[in-house]
Design a protein around this motif. Structure first.
Motif: not given
Lengths: 115, 110
Positions: A35, A45, A48, A57-59, A90, A99-101, A104
């Protein structure tokens, strides 16, 4: 138990330089994340890895690459740093796969300044 | 789209209970409510999460209303070390990742 360890903690780069942020976790977690946090923006994000050998890819992935070296390590590379990449980065991990867990575990952050 | 609404800041006296509210009126039936906090510039720290029932752990209690449209995080005896930004999260991005908004900055005062 170190948890999630990030290196370096601080870095100053010149525009166009490259560098790699390292992240390692000792909790045998499946999923790892990168992140970035900018003032007033919350955490966004970048990339991941849901499991060893996979990355997605994230955002905000543009300008970054990642490597899931093994189950413990997930690195973030800036090939040609730009001032817009000045941020706090981070790394996080979680036991769940995907990715939904929700629970963190975060590292202490890497503060990057690009001049 | 912000799916949660939190006050930007709150104060609490040391030793008293800190009650942090969160509105999530558009929450769907299978979405959990997560709470994290971030002390100064450290990495966020998981606190607690819940779906329907109230939850308690060694750090805090989570009270979720029956209609699930709002929740309250309770720190029973706030200390100065609880000064932090508290994030209430139900929103997920297109990849399913949790989205951290701006949170509530809690200041615990002596």
């Amino acid at each position: 138990n170190a948890g999630v360890t990030q290196t370096p903690k601080f870095q100053v780069l010149k525009t166009g330089q490259s560098m790699t942020l390292q992240c390692a976790q000792d909790m045998n977690h499946n999923s790892m994340y990168w992140y970035r946090q900018d003032p007033g923006m919350g955490l966004r994000l970048i990339y991941y890895s849901a499991s060893e050998g996979t990355t997605d890819k994230g955002e905000v992935p543009n300008g970054y690459n990642v490597s899931r070296l093994n189950k413990r390590e997930f690195s973030l590379r800036l090939e040609s740093a730009a001032p817009s990449q000045t941020s706090v980065y981070f790394c996080a991990s979680t036991e769940g796969q995907g990715v939904g867990a929700g629970e963190l575990f975060f590292g202490e952050g890497s503060r990057l300044t690009v001049l | 789209d912000a799916k949660t609404t939190q006050p930007p800041s709150m104060d609490c006296a040391e030793g008293r209970a800190a009650n942090l509210p969160c509105n999530h009126s558009t929450i769907s039936g299978n979405e959990y409510v997560y709470w994290y906090r971030q002390i100064h510039s450290q990495g966020p720290q998981y606190i607690i999460h819940g779906l329907k029932n109230n939850e308690t752990n060694e750090m805090a209690s989570l009270i979720i209303t029956e209609d699930r449209k709002s929740s309250t995080l309770i720190l029973p005896h706030a200390t100065l070390r609880d000064t932090a930004v508290y994030y209430c999260i139900v929103n997920r991005g297109s990849q399913g990742n949790l989205i951290f908004g701006k949170g509530t900055k809690l200041s615990v005062k002596p």
